[in-house]
Motif scaffolding. Structure first.
Motif, PDB file in Angstrom:
ATOM      1  N   THR A   1     -63.799  60.769  52.548  1.00  0.00           N
ATOM      2  CA  THR A   1     -64.534  61.295  54.082  1.00  0.00           C
ATOM      3  C   THR A   1     -63.583  62.501  54.268  1.00  0.00           C
ATOM      4  OG1 THR A   1     -65.603  59.298  54.298  1.00  0.00           O
ATOM      5  CG2 THR A   1     -65.384  60.933  56.275  1.00  0.00           C
ATOM      6  N   ASP A   2     -62.488  62.397  54.317  1.00  0.00           N
ATOM      7  CA  ASP A   2     -61.565  63.726  55.033  1.00  0.00           C
ATOM      8  C   ASP A   2     -61.598  64.592  53.986  1.00  0.00           C
ATOM      9  OD1 ASP A   2     -60.368  62.027  57.373  1.00  0.00           O
ATOM     10  OD2 ASP A   2     -59.725  60.565  56.069  1.00  0.00           O
ATOM     11  N   ILE A   3     -61.505  64.532  52.720  1.00  0.00           N
ATOM     12  CA  ILE A   3     -61.734  65.582  51.870  1.00  0.00           C
ATOM     13  C   ILE A   3     -63.061  66.195  52.027  1.00  0.00           C
ATOM     14  CG2 ILE A   3     -61.755  66.140  49.358  1.00  0.00           C
ATOM     15  CD1 ILE A   3     -60.163  63.403  48.595  1.00  0.00           C
ATOM     16  N   LEU A   4     -64.107  65.601  51.895  1.00  0.00           N
ATOM     17  CA  LEU A   4     -65.315  66.260  52.142  1.00  0.00           C
ATOM     18  C   LEU A   4     -65.515  67.073  53.576  1.00  0.00           C
ATOM     19  CD1 LEU A   4     -67.967  63.679  50.376  1.00  0.00           C
ATOM     20  CD2 LEU A   4     -66.694  65.701  49.413  1.00  0.00           C
TER      21      LEU A   4
ATOM     22  N   GLY B   1     -54.372  62.836  50.915  1.00  0.00           N
ATOM     23  CA  GLY B   1     -55.968  63.164  50.924  1.00  0.00           C
ATOM     24  C   GLY B   1     -56.473  62.737  51.853  1.00  0.00           C
ATOM     25  N   ASN B   2     -55.874  62.149  52.936  1.00  0.00           N
ATOM     26  CA  ASN B   2     -56.415  61.520  54.188  1.00  0.00           C
ATOM     27  C   ASN B   2     -55.811  62.442  55.418  1.00  0.00           C
ATOM     28  OD1 ASN B   2     -56.709  58.385  52.753  1.00  0.00           O
ATOM     29  ND2 ASN B   2     -58.348  59.592  53.351  1.00  0.00           N
TER      30      ASN B   2
ATOM     31  N   GLN C   1     -53.427  68.740  56.481  1.00  0.00           N
ATOM     32  CA  GLN C   1     -52.876  69.253  54.956  1.00  0.00           C
ATOM     33  C   GLN C   1     -53.711  69.592  54.204  1.00  0.00           C
ATOM     34  OE1 GLN C   1     -49.872  67.107  52.025  1.00  0.00           O
ATOM     35  NE2 GLN C   1     -49.991  66.286  54.002  1.00  0.00           N
ATOM     36  N   LEU C   2     -55.042  69.060  54.281  1.00  0.00           N
ATOM     37  CA  LEU C   2     -56.103  69.393  53.339  1.00  0.00           C
ATOM     38  C   LEU C   2     -56.504  70.906  53.742  1.00  0.00           C
ATOM     39  CD1 LEU C   2     -58.317  66.325  53.432  1.00  0.00           C
ATOM     40  CD2 LEU C   2     -57.531  67.266  51.330  1.00  0.00           C
TER      41      LEU C   2
ATOM     42  N   ALA D   1     -55.057  64.345  45.477  1.00  0.00           N
ATOM     43  CA  ALA D   1     -55.171  63.733  46.924  1.00  0.00           C
ATOM     44  C   ALA D   1     -54.842  62.246  47.043  1.00  0.00           C
ATOM     45  CB  ALA D   1     -56.570  64.179  47.492  1.00  0.00           C
ATOM     46  N   LYS D   2     -53.904  61.981  47.470  1.00  0.00           N
ATOM     47  CA  LYS D   2     -53.693  60.539  47.482  1.00  0.00           C
ATOM     48  C   LYS D   2     -54.186  59.886  48.772  1.00  0.00           C
ATOM     49  CE  LYS D   2     -48.971  61.046  45.127  1.00  0.00           C
ATOM     50  NZ  LYS D   2     -47.627  60.733  45.303  1.00  0.00           N
TER      51      LYS D   2
END
Length: 279
Positions: A36-39, A208-209, A213-214, A233-234
């Protein structure tokens, strides 16, 4: 949106996807929570796209290669206005467009995906077409870590490097778990960083959360480079819902109404804490 707004949005999307999965009694909960955070970072801040003109030739492209974790994507597309939010109630029901994998009958979906290992090859083709056509769009491909055992991934990785596709960004949702156990136990594909570098990609390892940083990572990518980029993305499977985090069983567990209520309370508390922090 600023970083706090994006974090709040991600928590709201998590509530929406948990609600949708519970109502449908079907879905892949853990992986959707982890990505979800990536998207959220991509759709609300990074990518160039337009819900009112989803076929704009200059739009950035997103391919969900790990198509089974589509629930967060459906919720984001509905929230952005690609289709009515009320349609989320039809998820996985007879006759719906919102099936359990991306369906390109829905505005905002580039390609049907879900057969693991295919998305990166599709993305290579899109990025190559853009490069040869003099287009400025970027292609983002989200893969799973269990998916890295598919041979087609590595064929596509070779092609992406061979054609010097700086407009191609691969992202691996590296949560360490897949349907039948830990990825390291089922069939280890590590060391992924060394392998992707050996295949000619620029590799970046991040949390990745962490939305901040993303954003900073996506912003720093040199799309004029002669190398495609791979982001490791960990993430935490089940992120945001404490009782689902790092639990293999939550790959495809459907929450009970009681679990949905607990998750909603927890996520709303996270939202309130973010709002207080901002003020």
């Amino acid at each position: 949106m600023n970083i706090t707004d994006l974090k709040i949005k991600a928590a709201q999307i998590r509530i929406d996807l948990m609600t949708m999965i519970t109502a449908a009694q079907a879905g892949h909960t853990g992986g959707s929570l982890s990505n979800t955070d990536i998207l959220t970072a991509l759709y609300y801040r990074v990518m160039k796209h337009n819900p009112t003109n989803s076929k704009d030739e200059n739009r950035d492209r997103f391919i969900a290669s790990k198509g089974h974790s589509v629930e967060s994507l459906w919720c984001i597309l509905a929230d952005l206005g690609y289709f009515p939010k009320e349609e989320l109630t039809t998820f996985s029901q007879f006759g719906t467009r919102l099936i359990g994998h991306p369906n390109n009958k829905v505005s905002g979906i580039e390609m049907n995906t879900g057969a693991l290992g295919h998305g990166l090859a599709i993305s290579v083709g899109m990025a190559l077409a853009g490069k040869r056509g003099g287009k400025t769009y970027k292609v983002y491909c989200l893969m799973g870590d269990g998916e890295q055992t598919e041979g087609s991934i590595w064929e596509a990785a070779m092609a992406g490097a061979h054609y010097k596709l700086g407009n191609l960004i691969g992202i691996i949702d590296l949560n360490g778990l897949q349907i039948s156990g830990k990825t390291s136990d089922v069939l280890s594909s590590e060391p992924l960083d060394e392998k992707w570098r050996a295949f000619g990609w620029h590799v970046i390892e991040i949390d990745g959360n962490d939305i901040e940083q993303l954003i900073s990572t996506f912003d720093m990518i040199d799309h004029k480079s002669d190398k495609p980029t791979l982001i490791l993305a960990k993430t935490t499977k089940g992120k945001g819902v404490s009782f689902a985090e790092n639990q293999i069983s939550w790959h495809h567990i459907v929450p009970t109404v009681e679990q949905l209520n607990l998750a909603t309370i927890e996520l709303r508390q996270q939202i309130e804490a973010l709002r207080k922090e901002e003020n």
